[in-house]
Structures are given as C-alpha cells and as structure tokens.
Scaffold this motif. Structure first.
Motif, PDB file in Angstrom:
ATOM      1  N   PRO A  90       0.821  -1.223   0.000  1.00  0.00           N
ATOM      2  CA  PRO A  90       0.000   0.000   0.000  1.00  0.00           C
ATOM      3  C   PRO A  90       0.852   1.270   0.000  1.00  0.00           C
ATOM      4  O   PRO A  90       2.015   1.249   0.411  1.00  0.00           O
ATOM      5  CB  PRO A  90      -0.788  -0.107   1.303  1.00  0.00           C
ATOM      6  CG  PRO A  90      -0.750  -1.539   1.675  1.00  0.00           C
ATOM      7  CD  PRO A  90       0.559  -2.056   1.168  1.00  0.00           C
ATOM      8  N   TYR A 125     -10.175   8.395   1.638  1.00  0.00           N
ATOM      9  CA  TYR A 125      -9.915   6.981   1.421  1.00  0.00           C
ATOM     10  C   TYR A 125     -10.473   6.193   2.597  1.00  0.00           C
ATOM     11  O   TYR A 125     -10.126   6.440   3.740  1.00  0.00           O
ATOM     12  CB  TYR A 125      -8.405   6.735   1.294  1.00  0.00           C
ATOM     13  CG  TYR A 125      -7.778   7.578   0.226  1.00  0.00           C
ATOM     14  CD1 TYR A 125      -7.826   7.186  -1.107  1.00  0.00           C
ATOM     15  CD2 TYR A 125      -7.167   8.786   0.536  1.00  0.00           C
ATOM     16  CE1 TYR A 125      -7.261   7.971  -2.098  1.00  0.00           C
ATOM     17  CE2 TYR A 125      -6.608   9.576  -0.444  1.00  0.00           C
ATOM     18  CZ  TYR A 125      -6.660   9.163  -1.763  1.00  0.00           C
ATOM     19  OH  TYR A 125      -6.109   9.940  -2.738  1.00  0.00           O
ATOM     20  N   ASN A 126     -11.346   5.261   2.303  1.00  0.00           N
ATOM     21  CA  ASN A 126     -11.933   4.425   3.333  1.00  0.00           C
ATOM     22  C   ASN A 126     -12.352   3.128   2.654  1.00  0.00           C
ATOM     23  O   ASN A 126     -13.066   3.187   1.659  1.00  0.00           O
ATOM     24  CB  ASN A 126     -13.138   5.127   3.960  1.00  0.00           C
ATOM     25  CG  ASN A 126     -13.503   4.593   5.326  1.00  0.00           C
ATOM     26  OD1 ASN A 126     -12.799   3.796   5.912  1.00  0.00           O
ATOM     27  ND2 ASN A 126     -14.645   5.046   5.821  1.00  0.00           N
ATOM     28  N   PRO A 127     -11.891   1.994   3.077  1.00  0.00           N
ATOM     29  CA  PRO A 127     -11.157   1.722   4.307  1.00  0.00           C
ATOM     30  C   PRO A 127      -9.675   2.048   4.179  1.00  0.00           C
ATOM     31  O   PRO A 127      -9.150   2.200   3.079  1.00  0.00           O
ATOM     32  CB  PRO A 127     -11.348   0.220   4.500  1.00  0.00           C
ATOM     33  CG  PRO A 127     -11.457  -0.316   3.107  1.00  0.00           C
ATOM     34  CD  PRO A 127     -12.174   0.754   2.321  1.00  0.00           C
ATOM     35  N   TRP A 128      -9.048   2.137   5.336  1.00  0.00           N
ATOM     36  CA  TRP A 128      -7.601   2.276   5.410  1.00  0.00           C
ATOM     37  C   TRP A 128      -6.995   0.895   5.579  1.00  0.00           C
ATOM     38  O   TRP A 128      -7.655  -0.047   5.992  1.00  0.00           O
ATOM     39  CB  TRP A 128      -7.202   3.097   6.631  1.00  0.00           C
ATOM     40  CG  TRP A 128      -7.439   4.563   6.534  1.00  0.00           C
ATOM     41  CD1 TRP A 128      -7.729   5.299   5.423  1.00  0.00           C
ATOM     42  CD2 TRP A 128      -7.397   5.496   7.622  1.00  0.00           C
ATOM     43  NE1 TRP A 128      -7.876   6.629   5.745  1.00  0.00           N
ATOM     44  CE2 TRP A 128      -7.677   6.764   7.092  1.00  0.00           C
ATOM     45  CE3 TRP A 128      -7.154   5.374   8.978  1.00  0.00           C
ATOM     46  CZ2 TRP A 128      -7.707   7.911   7.882  1.00  0.00           C
ATOM     47  CZ3 TRP A 128      -7.191   6.502   9.762  1.00  0.00           C
ATOM     48  CH2 TRP A 128      -7.458   7.760   9.217  1.00  0.00           C
ATOM     49  N   LEU A 129      -5.716   0.828   5.291  1.00  0.00           N
ATOM     50  CA  LEU A 129      -4.931  -0.357   5.615  1.00  0.00           C
ATOM     51  C   LEU A 129      -3.931   0.087   6.671  1.00  0.00           C
ATOM     52  O   LEU A 129      -3.279   1.113   6.496  1.00  0.00           O
ATOM     53  CB  LEU A 129      -4.208  -0.879   4.374  1.00  0.00           C
ATOM     54  CG  LEU A 129      -5.129  -1.291   3.221  1.00  0.00           C
ATOM     55  CD1 LEU A 129      -4.321  -1.559   1.970  1.00  0.00           C
ATOM     56  CD2 LEU A 129      -5.950  -2.514   3.598  1.00  0.00           C
ATOM     57  N   TRP A 160      -0.404  -5.907   6.684  1.00  0.00           N
ATOM     58  CA  TRP A 160      -1.412  -4.871   6.464  1.00  0.00           C
ATOM     59  C   TRP A 160      -2.783  -5.465   6.695  1.00  0.00           C
ATOM     60  O   TRP A 160      -3.081  -6.550   6.208  1.00  0.00           O
ATOM     61  CB  TRP A 160      -1.303  -4.321   5.040  1.00  0.00           C
ATOM     62  CG  TRP A 160      -0.053  -3.547   4.803  1.00  0.00           C
ATOM     63  CD1 TRP A 160       1.121  -4.026   4.300  1.00  0.00           C
ATOM     64  CD2 TRP A 160       0.162  -2.162   5.065  1.00  0.00           C
ATOM     65  NE1 TRP A 160       2.051  -3.018   4.237  1.00  0.00           N
ATOM     66  CE2 TRP A 160       1.497  -1.868   4.697  1.00  0.00           C
ATOM     67  CE3 TRP A 160      -0.629  -1.150   5.588  1.00  0.00           C
ATOM     68  CZ2 TRP A 160       2.038  -0.598   4.827  1.00  0.00           C
ATOM     69  CZ3 TRP A 160      -0.087   0.128   5.709  1.00  0.00           C
ATOM     70  CH2 TRP A 160       1.234   0.386   5.328  1.00  0.00           C
ATOM     71  N   ARG A 161      -3.626  -4.730   7.433  1.00  0.00           N
ATOM     72  CA  ARG A 161      -5.006  -5.171   7.608  1.00  0.00           C
ATOM     73  C   ARG A 161      -5.941  -3.984   7.399  1.00  0.00           C
ATOM     74  O   ARG A 161      -5.579  -2.843   7.611  1.00  0.00           O
ATOM     75  CB  ARG A 161      -5.224  -5.831   8.959  1.00  0.00           C
ATOM     76  CG  ARG A 161      -5.204  -4.904  10.135  1.00  0.00           C
ATOM     77  CD  ARG A 161      -5.484  -5.682  11.431  1.00  0.00           C
ATOM     78  NE  ARG A 161      -5.415  -4.816  12.582  1.00  0.00           N
ATOM     79  CZ  ARG A 161      -6.468  -4.266  13.167  1.00  0.00           C
ATOM     80  NH1 ARG A 161      -7.675  -4.475  12.702  1.00  0.00           N
ATOM     81  NH2 ARG A 161      -6.318  -3.486  14.225  1.00  0.00           N
ATOM     82  N   GLU A 162      -7.147  -4.319   6.975  1.00  0.00           N
ATOM     83  CA  GLU A 162      -8.141  -3.294   6.645  1.00  0.00           C
ATOM     84  C   GLU A 162      -8.862  -2.825   7.902  1.00  0.00           C
ATOM     85  O   GLU A 162      -9.187  -3.622   8.780  1.00  0.00           O
ATOM     86  CB  GLU A 162      -9.137  -3.907   5.664  1.00  0.00           C
ATOM     87  CG  GLU A 162     -10.046  -2.921   5.009  1.00  0.00           C
ATOM     88  CD  GLU A 162     -10.895  -3.577   3.935  1.00  0.00           C
ATOM     89  OE1 GLU A 162     -12.094  -3.781   4.196  1.00  0.00           O
ATOM     90  OE2 GLU A 162     -10.350  -3.889   2.853  1.00  0.00           O
ATOM     91  N   ARG A 166     -11.907   0.368   8.977  1.00  0.00           N
ATOM     92  CA  ARG A 166     -12.785   1.443   8.495  1.00  0.00           C
ATOM     93  C   ARG A 166     -12.776   2.628   9.442  1.00  0.00           C
ATOM     94  O   ARG A 166     -12.719   2.466  10.660  1.00  0.00           O
ATOM     95  CB  ARG A 166     -14.213   0.933   8.333  1.00  0.00           C
ATOM     96  CG  ARG A 166     -14.348  -0.094   7.235  1.00  0.00           C
ATOM     97  CD  ARG A 166     -15.759  -0.116   6.690  1.00  0.00           C
ATOM     98  NE  ARG A 166     -15.781  -0.720   5.384  1.00  0.00           N
ATOM     99  CZ  ARG A 166     -15.551  -0.068   4.240  1.00  0.00           C
ATOM    100  NH1 ARG A 166     -15.289   1.196   4.244  1.00  0.00           N
ATOM    101  NH2 ARG A 166     -15.601  -0.686   3.087  1.00  0.00           N
ATOM    102  N   VAL A 190      -3.153   3.020   1.763  1.00  0.00           N
ATOM    103  CA  VAL A 190      -4.291   2.765   0.876  1.00  0.00           C
ATOM    104  C   VAL A 190      -3.758   2.033  -0.346  1.00  0.00           C
ATOM    105  O   VAL A 190      -2.580   2.139  -0.689  1.00  0.00           O
ATOM    106  CB  VAL A 190      -5.029   4.062   0.442  1.00  0.00           C
ATOM    107  CG1 VAL A 190      -5.606   4.800   1.634  1.00  0.00           C
ATOM    108  CG2 VAL A 190      -4.140   4.970  -0.364  1.00  0.00           C
ATOM    109  N   ASN A 191      -4.636   1.279  -0.990  1.00  0.00           N
ATOM    110  CA  ASN A 191      -4.234   0.609  -2.221  1.00  0.00           C
ATOM    111  C   ASN A 191      -3.933   1.653  -3.293  1.00  0.00           C
ATOM    112  O   ASN A 191      -4.669   2.631  -3.442  1.00  0.00           O
ATOM    113  CB  ASN A 191      -5.335  -0.338  -2.704  1.00  0.00           C
ATOM    114  CG  ASN A 191      -5.438  -1.574  -1.837  1.00  0.00           C
ATOM    115  OD1 ASN A 191      -4.419  -2.116  -1.410  1.00  0.00           O
ATOM    116  ND2 ASN A 191      -6.648  -2.012  -1.558  1.00  0.00           N
TER     117      ASN A 191
END
Length: 173
Positions: free
Chosen positions: A4, A35-39, A46-48, A50, A84-85
């Motif tokens: 990300p 940007y939502n969701p965040w990582l 990395w985890r998602e 919100r 973020v991606n």
C-alpha cells in the motif's frame, strides 16, 4: 497484495472512547479521509480498518475507527502507518507523478553518466530532494547523492515508461 501507499500515521490516543490523532502526509491534510477503508501496518502485515468518523481538533485531526471503542484498544494502534491501495489514488495529469513512481528510476546526466538509482525522496521545505544510491563502481567514489528536484533546472526529463530521470548535474558533486 501490492504494498500500500503510506498516506499517514496514527498518532496518540485522544480521550477515553478510542479516538486517535492522525498525522496526514497528503497535500491537504483532510484528504486522508477521502480513502476508506484504510490499511494499517501492524505486526508485519497490512489489515483493513474502516474510519467511523473524524474531525478537526485544534490544529490537527482525530478519528474514530470501527470497533475501537476503548482507550486501551486505541493504544495498540498508536504510531502505525496508514496505507491505501495504489489503485485508489487519482490519476494525475500528464507530466505529474507520485513520489512512489520515481523510486527505482535510474538517474542519468545530460552527458549520459549513470548517477545511480532513486531510493527515496525527502521533503526539505524549499524543494524535494532525490536520494540516489550511486553505482557500486562509481567513478567519483560516491555512495549516495542528494539532488534537488527542481524541474527545468536540475531535473530535465522524467520518463516513467523507461524508468529514467535525466538531470543537469555534475557527477563529481
């Protein structure tokens, strides 16, 4: 998953209900909430997560994340990177690029001398700076060079397809 793009970090805890301060790296600080969701980068992965809400507080930003309702839970997230991606970032007009696009580019002088490869960029306030790792057999004995990112003066051409940056720079400097 592609690594990300880091857009900021979570700061210290704010209050007792799980709110956190946010350090945004975006040009407009509030744009990080576009940007939502965040990582978030935690324990090497990395985890998602919100964003449930955010607001300005004094000169900074604070946010509430889904599922984080206690100060103790928020403490575990302090100082983590917010990513973020890359595919969520807006396309830029021709001639503009993200810093991440310049990492790995070969920097070559107008006379064809290979200065090395861009490893990172630094923001200095007056202008951005390319950090260039010199080639192992650099004729000038350099290990690293710092080049000001001044378009039209030092940086003459950026060719992302060829991963090259042409510069007007003395290799001995």
């Amino acid at each position: 998953m592609e690594k990300p793009v880091v857009m900021g970090t979570l700061g210290t805890v704010y209050g007792i209900k799980g709110w956190l301060k946010v350090n945004s790296f975006t040009d407009v600080a509030e744009a990080i909430f576009d940007y939502n969701p965040w990582l978030i980068h935690q324990n090497g992965e990395w985890r998602e997560i919100r964003v449930a809400g955010w607001k300005r507080h004094n000169k900074g930003l604070i946010c509430k994340l889904d599922g984080i309702d206690l100060r103790e839970d928020a403490l575990a997230l302090t100082n983590l990177e917010i990513g973020v991606n890359a595919d969520l970032l807006p396309d830029l007009p021709d001639g503009e690029f993200y810093w991440r696009d310049l990492i790995g580019c070969t920097v070559v002088t107008t006379k064809g001398y290979d200065l090395g490869e861009v490893t990172e960029l630094m923001e200095t306030g007056s202008n951005d700076v390319l950090v260039v790792k010199a080639n192992v057999k650099d004729a000038f004995g350099k290990k690293e060079r710092l080049l000001p990112f001044l378009e039209g003066q030092v940086v003459l051409n950026v060719d992302l397809a060829a991963k090259t940056i042409e510069v007007d720079w003395d290799p001995g400097f």
